[in-house]
Scaffold this motif. Structure first.
Motif, PDB file in Angstrom:
ATOM      1  N   LEU A   1     -18.636 -35.163  15.708  1.00 48.95           N
ATOM      2  CA  LEU A   1     -17.245 -34.983  15.278  1.00 48.95           C
ATOM      3  C   LEU A   1     -17.006 -35.445  13.840  1.00 48.95           C
ATOM      4  N   ASP A   2     -17.986 -36.115  13.243  1.00 48.79           N
ATOM      5  CA  ASP A   2     -17.837 -36.616  11.874  1.00 48.79           C
ATOM      6  C   ASP A   2     -18.106 -35.475  10.890  1.00 48.79           C
ATOM      7  N   VAL A   3     -17.046 -34.977  10.265  1.00 57.00           N
ATOM      8  CA  VAL A   3     -17.205 -33.808   9.387  1.00 57.00           C
ATOM      9  C   VAL A   3     -18.081 -34.115   8.176  1.00 57.00           C
ATOM     10  N   ASN A   4     -18.271 -35.387   7.857  1.00 56.60           N
ATOM     11  CA  ASN A   4     -19.105 -35.768   6.712  1.00 56.60           C
ATOM     12  C   ASN A   4     -20.570 -36.006   7.079  1.00 56.60           C
ATOM     13  N   SER A   5     -20.872 -35.938   8.367  1.00 54.15           N
ATOM     14  CA  SER A   5     -22.244 -36.170   8.815  1.00 54.15           C
ATOM     15  C   SER A   5     -23.069 -34.892   8.679  1.00 54.15           C
TER      16      SER A   5
ATOM     17  N   LEU B   1     -13.767 -30.698  21.203  1.00 56.67           N
ATOM     18  CA  LEU B   1     -14.471 -31.935  21.548  1.00 56.67           C
ATOM     19  C   LEU B   1     -13.689 -33.162  21.093  1.00 56.67           C
ATOM     20  N   GLN B   2     -12.984 -33.028  19.970  1.00 60.18           N
ATOM     21  CA  GLN B   2     -12.127 -34.138  19.529  1.00 60.18           C
ATOM     22  C   GLN B   2     -11.048 -34.409  20.579  1.00 60.18           C
TER      23      GLN B   2
ATOM     24  N   LEU C   1     -19.756 -28.775  12.757  1.00 63.13           N
ATOM     25  CA  LEU C   1     -19.375 -27.697  11.835  1.00 63.13           C
ATOM     26  C   LEU C   1     -20.588 -27.119  11.110  1.00 63.13           C
ATOM     27  N   HIS C   2     -21.726 -27.865  11.087  1.00 60.47           N
ATOM     28  CA  HIS C   2     -22.928 -27.392  10.400  1.00 60.47           C
ATOM     29  C   HIS C   2     -23.898 -26.672  11.340  1.00 60.47           C
ATOM     30  N   ARG C   3     -23.571 -26.623  12.626  1.00 63.95           N
ATOM     31  CA  ARG C   3     -24.519 -26.036  13.584  1.00 63.95           C
ATOM     32  C   ARG C   3     -24.422 -24.508  13.554  1.00 63.95           C
TER      33      ARG C   3
ATOM     34  N   LEU D   1     -21.453 -41.836  23.307  1.00 62.50           N
ATOM     35  CA  LEU D   1     -20.247 -41.898  22.474  1.00 62.50           C
ATOM     36  C   LEU D   1     -20.630 -41.860  20.990  1.00 62.50           C
ATOM     37  N   ALA D   2     -21.699 -42.561  20.635  1.00 56.12           N
ATOM     38  CA  ALA D   2     -22.156 -42.546  19.240  1.00 56.12           C
ATOM     39  C   ALA D   2     -22.595 -41.138  18.831  1.00 56.12           C
TER      40      ALA D   2
END
Length: 287
Positions: A259-263, A236-237, A268-270, A252-253
Motif C-alpha cells: 500500500l506504500d505508493v513510494n515503495s 486493499l487500503q 501500483l508498480h505490479r 501486516l508489514a
C-alpha cells in the motif's frame, strides 16, 4: 450501498454515509473498471418496454444511474443516497454529460420505515445496497409498494470485494490477499450479515415474482485498464482497517509495503494484477 458504510471497511456502490472522499473514489473506480459488466447487466434485464421512470436506490456516485441513462435514452432517473457528497458528485457528472435534465437526486436514509416520495417507477435498481440494509425485509416491501404494477426490481450484488493479486503474491508472503479477506470475515458476520445472501426467497416473500437470476463472472486483466492498479490500491487500503487486528505482524508489514505508493513493491508498480469477482443480479416483477 447503504449507510452501512459507516461501519464497513469497503463497499461498492450505494447508500453510503460518512466515508467522504475515499469512498467516492472507490465507487468511481468500481464504475470505471466494471463498466462493461454493468452494461451487460442492464442489457439483460427482462423489460417488456423501455422504462420511463427509474429509481436508483443507494446510487453512490452514479455508476448505475449513468449506465441506466445510457441504456434507456428516454428515461428519467431518481437517484437516492444517504450521502450528500455522493449526490453532489453525481450531479456534477450529470451536468458534464449533458443529462442533468434527466436526473433528480434525493437524499434519504433507506433504513427508515418512511421513505420520501420517489414517484411510481417502472424499474427500481439497487446495486450493492441490499446486503447493507439493517431491515432488508422492510426495504423489499417498500420497493414493492413503490413500483408501478408490472414494474421490475433489479437487485445486483457483488460476491464479496474483488481480488486483485495472483495467489503466489507477494513474494515472501504468498496468499496475503486471501488472508486479509479472511481476517475481515468476523467483522462482516457481525456488521453485514446479509452479504452473499440469496435474494430470491426474500424477494418472493415480499410479494415479487422472480423472473430471472444471472451471475456474471468478472475477470479483467490489469493491462486492460490503467484504473485497475488504483482500484486495487483503494480496495486493499479499505479492508486494511478491519483486517489489521487479525493479521500476523509479517502479513501486516507486507500489506503496508504493497500500500506504500513510494515503495518499489507498491501494488501500483505490479504488472500482474486482475479484477476477479462475481456479480449476481435478480430480476423480480411486481405482479
Amino acid at each position: 450501498m447503504t449507510q452501512a458504510h459507516q461501519h464497513t471497511p469497503h463497499g461498492h456502490s450505494g447508500q453510503h454515509g460518512g466515508h467522504g472522499h475515499g469512498q467516492a473514489e472507490i465507487l468511481d473506480l468500481d464504475a470505471e473498471v466494471l463498466a462493461e459488466h454493468l452494461a451487460s447487466i442492464t442489457a439483460w434485464l427482462p423489460l417488456k418496454v423501455e422504462p420511463r421512470q427509474i429509481v436508483d436506490l443507494g446510487c453512490g456516485t452514479g455508476a448505475g444511474t449513468f449506465a441506466l441513462l445510457e441504456r434507456f435514452p428516454e428515461t428519467h432517473v431518481t437517484a437516492v443516497d444517504a450521502s450528500v457528497g455522493h449526490l453532489e458528485l453525481l450531479c456534477e457528472k450529470a451536468c458534464a454529460r449533458g443529462v442533468s435534465d434527466r436526473v433528480r437526486t434525493v437524499q434519504a436514509d433507506l433504513d427508515t420505515s418512511h421513505w420520501p416520495d420517489l414517484g411510481t417507477p417502472d424499474l427500481v435498481w439497487a446495486s450493492a445496497l441490499m446486503h447493507h440494509m439493517a431491515h432488508p425485509d422492510r426495504a423489499l416491501r417498500s420497493v414493492h409498494g413503490l413500483l408501478a404494477p408490472g414494474g421490475l426490481f433489479a437487485v445486483v450484488e457483488l460476491d464479496g470485494f474483488p481480488r486483485f493479486l495472483p495467489t503466489d503474491a507477494p513474494e515472501g508472503r504468498p496468499g496475503l490477499e486471501e488472508r486479509a479477506h479472511c481476517a475481515t470475515d468476523g467483522f462482516h458476520a457481525e456488521h453485514v450479515p446479509h452479504r452473499g445472501a440469496d435474494w430470491g426467497p426474500m424477494l418472493a416473500a415480499a410479494g415479487f415474482a422472480v423472473e430471472g437470476e444471472r451471475t456474471v463472472t468478472v475477470n479483467i486483466e490489469g493491462n486492460r485498464s490503467a484504473a485497475v492498479g488504483r482500484y486495487a490500491q483503494a480496495g486493499l487500503q479499505r479492508i486494511r482497517g478491519a483486517a489489521a487486528p487479525a493479521l500476523s505482524p509479517e502479513d501486516l508489514a507486507a500489506l503496508d509495503e504493497l500500500l506504500d505508493v513510494n515503495s518499489p513493491h507498491s501494488i501500483l508498480h505490479r504488472d500482474d494484477l486482475a479484477v476477479r469477482t462475481e456479480r449476481t443480479v435478480w430480476a423480480a416483477r411486481r405482479a
